[in-house]
Scaffold this active site. Structure first.
Site, mmCIF file in Angstrom:
data_model
loop_
_atom_site.group_PDB
_atom_site.id
_atom_site.type_symbol
_atom_site.label_atom_id
_atom_site.label_comp_id
_atom_site.label_asym_id
_atom_site.label_seq_id
_atom_site.Cartn_x
_atom_site.Cartn_y
_atom_site.Cartn_z
ATOM 1 N N ASP A 18 -47.736 109.677 12.341
ATOM 2 C CA ASP A 18 -46.223 109.806 12.496
ATOM 3 C C ASP A 18 -45.865 108.384 11.568
ATOM 4 O O ASP A 18 -44.171 108.293 11.542
ATOM 5 C CB ASP A 18 -45.259 110.447 12.511
ATOM 6 C CG ASP A 18 -45.498 109.777 14.511
ATOM 7 O OD1 ASP A 18 -45.972 108.266 14.281
ATOM 8 O OD2 ASP A 18 -44.953 110.335 15.558
ATOM 9 N N HIS A 19 -45.967 107.542 12.229
ATOM 10 C CA HIS A 19 -45.981 106.503 12.662
ATOM 11 C C HIS A 19 -46.418 105.567 11.290
ATOM 12 O O HIS A 19 -45.872 104.131 10.741
ATOM 13 C CB HIS A 19 -46.306 105.299 13.678
ATOM 14 C CG HIS A 19 -45.172 105.573 14.916
ATOM 15 N ND1 HIS A 19 -44.796 106.511 15.645
ATOM 16 C CD2 HIS A 19 -44.323 104.497 15.690
ATOM 17 C CE1 HIS A 19 -44.404 106.684 16.248
ATOM 18 N NE2 HIS A 19 -44.313 105.043 16.500
ATOM 19 N N ASP A 56 -45.653 107.107 23.976
ATOM 20 C CA ASP A 56 -44.470 106.522 22.639
ATOM 21 C C ASP A 56 -43.236 106.419 23.474
ATOM 22 O O ASP A 56 -42.619 107.675 24.745
ATOM 23 C CB ASP A 56 -43.877 107.478 22.036
ATOM 24 C CG ASP A 56 -42.942 106.895 20.569
ATOM 25 O OD1 ASP A 56 -43.251 106.269 19.696
ATOM 26 O OD2 ASP A 56 -42.449 107.298 21.039
ATOM 27 N N ARG A 90 -32.636 103.816 18.557
ATOM 28 C CA ARG A 90 -32.087 102.256 18.497
ATOM 29 C C ARG A 90 -32.056 101.522 17.530
ATOM 30 O O ARG A 90 -32.745 101.604 16.255
ATOM 31 C CB ARG A 90 -33.900 102.003 18.391
ATOM 32 C CG ARG A 90 -34.557 100.555 19.606
ATOM 33 C CD ARG A 90 -35.915 100.779 20.097
ATOM 34 N NE ARG A 90 -36.151 101.319 21.750
ATOM 35 C CZ ARG A 90 -37.023 101.693 22.050
ATOM 36 N NH1 ARG A 90 -38.303 102.452 21.553
ATOM 37 N NH2 ARG A 90 -37.295 102.778 22.649
ATOM 38 N N SER A 110 -39.981 99.627 22.593
ATOM 39 C CA SER A 110 -41.077 100.925 22.638
ATOM 40 C C SER A 110 -42.018 100.632 23.948
ATOM 41 O O SER A 110 -42.214 99.672 24.579
ATOM 42 C CB SER A 110 -41.072 100.237 21.853
ATOM 43 O OG SER A 110 -42.539 100.380 21.116
#
Length: 805
Positions: free
Chosen positions: A152-153, A217, A499, A695
């Protein structure tokens, strides 16, 4: 249907086997078969009620090896309750219910270290690279607990979902191939690019009330929306759990948040955590679990609870969670886990707090009085009511024009979130109005994407001006190829993310990012300005008509079943012995096998240079930036070129500009670190409060260790980062007297003494040698326990693991 009938017959034959592994294989085969059939319109089948509830739930939705063992947790809870002789909070029940030794474990909130047995591990692709490289280095043949990797990143938002996803597959082929191969080799499930964001996938498939899950994560606490203890960790912690080693966690304190009243109108679940962040600040939850309870809980949807828990990472909390209730039961039933919900009903007393339990701190919020909030800029704890933000922005000199509104992310991408945003977009479209700001939409998963497309939400959001991005993290983590402003240009964006650190979303330090609910983002994108309160202000249609938006509405769950969309899951093979052995020659420039760090030499650390004395906030984004650097998350040497390039040097208020004390020249931080290492000079970093917040990325610990760092001395640490430093053989130390921070100068040499007698609770001493020949001696505290001291002495936790094999 002959193939389906034959497949079901085979499935029933397999169920005759008594061994549970055969059962898992049978269910896996049936799931695979039915998944194929569902793509062609065949009717879905469910495991027959003839099988016992315990057998039926002894699996995760797609993966073997997982079990719902409420009996064992219940037994452990009773052992601990008798020992402590007091009522337990919900978080205590689940945490203590997973103790390795409930009868002998010393338990004291905020002091003792617990040895725990988590149920499963989840890893996103950026952190999974290093986690799997470390697991490979361990020499173990297969993971000991169910584990998954989620891609996903690494998908950058540029044009739109389809184009961006294809580009990511091409650009990241080396990484994706490695992760898929390693997953198959070591028994790990693999969610391919386009599957969705890790936390949404976990909520839809793996989280359930009472489970203990760790994820690489920081927003893993999202799973608390389903009553689980879900904790963000670094990759080395994940390796411990995957290796079957008890996982250590300092016994958390418990902060209670009692909710009363009812959510209504413009107020959303996001406003709860925005309010809590304003109360507790970015470090107020450090070392604690935030436990929501009270009569107001029942007015929050299950995915809304997940939103609240997700952003709990922004207050430094170990995790957050809610008690089991009917909202969770309905969500599990709708996502194919009704059997687990039925079993949870039987053990409900273990999934709610005991009456009379005590919290270390108690916050009360009346949802009926709570107003919509928006937090920022530059920090997620700067909370403002939406009604005030226009005036505050004018007074503060923040840009009023909203350039971009962005909804989605792991925090707010549920069916309900998209529905409520679409209800506002529909009102605007009915008046002929589109967004004045740019508008992006990020579905949280392939299931959400397919379902909102089927139910018409996607078309509404697109028609109002939205660009639908890939099912991925995208701009939330800096994966955004933004073109509308130049770097350094002052501007405002509003997001439904979690964030908003400086330059996090678009690499522009002048971008003023605000976090709020998807509903408020949509309203502000329509208005194009921060100076708009949707509860009282009017929009102007192209016709000149003034109109006010009605409060958003949206179904909590779809009236029909979720549409699963494309099948994007790779199941680990039953026998991985024939899988490809991973070696260095498989890699090009994105990946690198790890070499063990050197062991402690048995002496005090003498004459360490100060690489940088950091001024103010220093998050993991400052220590190891994301964005374009994500491509090197599997290559330690390459990614070390971003070490502390975002940190502010107190000597000159500059970033990435420090003095090389050997040459007298000013250079980038990584360049100076490499020069020191090449010349045999060890160094340390000096920092401020809550160092390493943000993170869970362990690269922020691996990089300083790789480039010759030995210690990090600060006023206080964020939890995950402190643990990550210990795991990699560094010394995370805090000033016994915070004012001693001022005694250290950039050109000092520092010796850390007392290491031969390093022991829990015993401070160390730093001798600060100034350039004028004078010296200061200061006391440094640490939180090492006996096991963690062994990590330091061995050079890293992984080194110690290999010593014990």
């Amino acid at each position: 249907m002959s193939g389906l009938s034959q497949g079901i017959n085979n499935w029933h034959d397999r169920l005759k086997c008594s061994h549970i592994r055969a059962y898992f294989a049978a269910v896996t085969a049936l799931n695979s078969l039915l998944a194929k059939c569902s793509r062609t319109g065949a009717r879905r089948f469910h495991v027959s009620a003839a099988f016992s509830a315990k057998a039926k739930v002894a699996m995760s939705r797609f993966e073997p090896g997982s079990s719902v063992n409420y009996e064992k947790m219940h037994e452990n809870i009773n052992i601990v309750r008798k020992r402590l002789n007091r009522p337990l909070t919900l978080s205590e029940k689940i945490v203590y219910g997973h103790l390795d030794n409930p009868a002998g474990q010393e338990i004291e909130r905020g002091r003792t270290y617990l040895r725990l047995r988590p149920d499963r591990v989840a890893m996103q692709d950026a952190t999974a690279q290093m986690a799997m490289l470390q697991f490979i280095s361990s020499g173990l043949p297969k993971v000991a607990v169910p584990s998954t990797i989620h891609c996903d990143h690494l998908i950058e938002a540029q044009i739109g979902a389809a184009q961006d996803l294809q580009r990511a597959k091409d650009v990241n082929q080396e990484v994706y191939n490695f992760l898929a191969t390693a997953a198959a080799k070591y028994g790990v499930g693999f969610w391919k690019p386009g599957s969705g964001i890790i936390h949404q996938i976990v909520l839809e498939n793996y989280a359930y009330p009472g489970v203990m899950l760790i994820g690489t994560d920081s927003h893993t606490p999202n799973g608390g929306g389903l009553g689980s203890i879900s904790i963000g960790v670094g990759g080395a912690d994940a390796v411990d759990v995957m290796a079957g080693i008890p996982w250590e966690l300092k016994c958390p304190k418990v902060i209670g948040v009692r909710l009363t009243g009812t959510l209504s109108g413009w107020t959303s679940p996001k406003d709860v955590i925005l309010k809590v962040a304003g109360i507790l600040t970015v470090k107020g939850g450090t070392g604690a679990i935030v436990e929501y309870h009270g009569p107001g809980v029942d007015s929050v949807s299950c995915t809304g609870m997940a939103t609240i828990c997700n952003m709990g990472a922004e207050i430094g909390a170990t995790t957050s969670l809610f008690p089991y209730n009917h909202r969770m039961k309905t969500y599990m039933e709708k996502t194919g886990r009704g059997e687990i919900a039925a079993l949870a009903d039987q053990f409900k007393d273990d999934l709610v707090p005991d009456k009379g339990c005590e919290y270390d701190q108690l916050i009360e919020i009346n949802l009926s009085e709570l107003k919509p909030h928006i937090n920022g800029p530059f920090t997620p704890d700067l909370a403002h009511p939406v009604s005030d933000i226009g005036a505050i922005a004018k007074k503060s000199g923040w840009p009023l024009e909203v350039k971009v509104g962005l909804i989605g992310s792991c925090t707010n991408s549920s069916y309900e979130d998209m529905g409520r945003a679409a209800s506002l977009a529909k009102q605007a479209l009915d008046k002929g109005l589109k967004c004045k700001a740019q508008f992006t939409v990020t579905p949280g998963s392939e299931q959400i994407r397919a379902t909102i497309e089927r139910d018409g939400y996607t078309k509404i959001l697109s028609d109002v001006g939205g660009v639908v991005l890939a099912n991925a993290c995208g701009p939330c983590i800096g994966q955004w190829d933004r073109k509308d402003v130049k770097k350094g240009e002052k501007n405002t964006i509003v997001t439904s993310y979690n964030r908003n650190f400086t330059a996090r979303n678009d690499a522009n330090p002048a971008t003023h990012a605000f976090v709020t609910s998807p509903e408020i983002v949509t309203a502000l994108a329509l208005a194009g300005t921060l100076n708009f309160n949707p509860e009282t202000d009017y929009l102007t249609a192209p016709s000149g008509e003034k109109f006010k938006l009605e409060p958003p509405t949206g179904d909590e769950l779809p009236s029909r079943d979720f549409d699963p969309g494309q099948d994007t899951y790779q199941h680990p093979p039953t026998d991985s012995s024939s899988q490809h052995n991973i070696k260095e020659t498989d890699f090009y420039n994105r990946l690198q096998l790890l070499e063990p760090f050197d062991k402690w030499h048995g002496k005090d650390l003498e004459d360490l240079r100060v690489l940088i004395k950091v001024k103010g906030k220093c998050t993991t984004d400052h220590i190891s930036a994301a964005g374009p650097w994500l491509k090197f998350r599997g290559h330690l040497d390459n990614i070390s070129n971003n070490l502390l390039i975002g940190a502010v040097n107190i000597e000159n208020d500059a970033v990435n500009k420090v003095k090389n004390q050997l040459t007298g020249e000013y250079e980038g931080v990584p360049d100076v670190a490499r020069h020191y290492k090449a010349n045999g000079v060890n160094w340390l970093v000096v920092g401020d409060e809550n160092y390493g917040e943000g993170s869970s990325r362990e690269h922020a610990a691996l990089e300083p260790r790789h480039l010759g760092g030995r210690a990090i001395i600060v006023k206080s640490f964020a939890r995950i980062h402190e643990t990550n430093l210990k795991k990699q053989g560094l010394l995370p130390l805090t000033f016994a007297d915070p004012s001693d921070y001022d005694k250290i100068h950039p050109d000092d040499k520092i010796s850390i003494t007392g290491l031969k007698s390093l022991s829990p609770g015993k401070p160390l001493t730093a001798v600060i040698k100034h350039s004028d020949g004078s010296q200061d001696r200061i006391s440094l505290n640490h939180t090492f326990n006996e096991t963690q001291i062994e990590w330091f002495q061995a050079g890293s936790a992984l080194n110690r693991m290999k010593e014990l094999q």
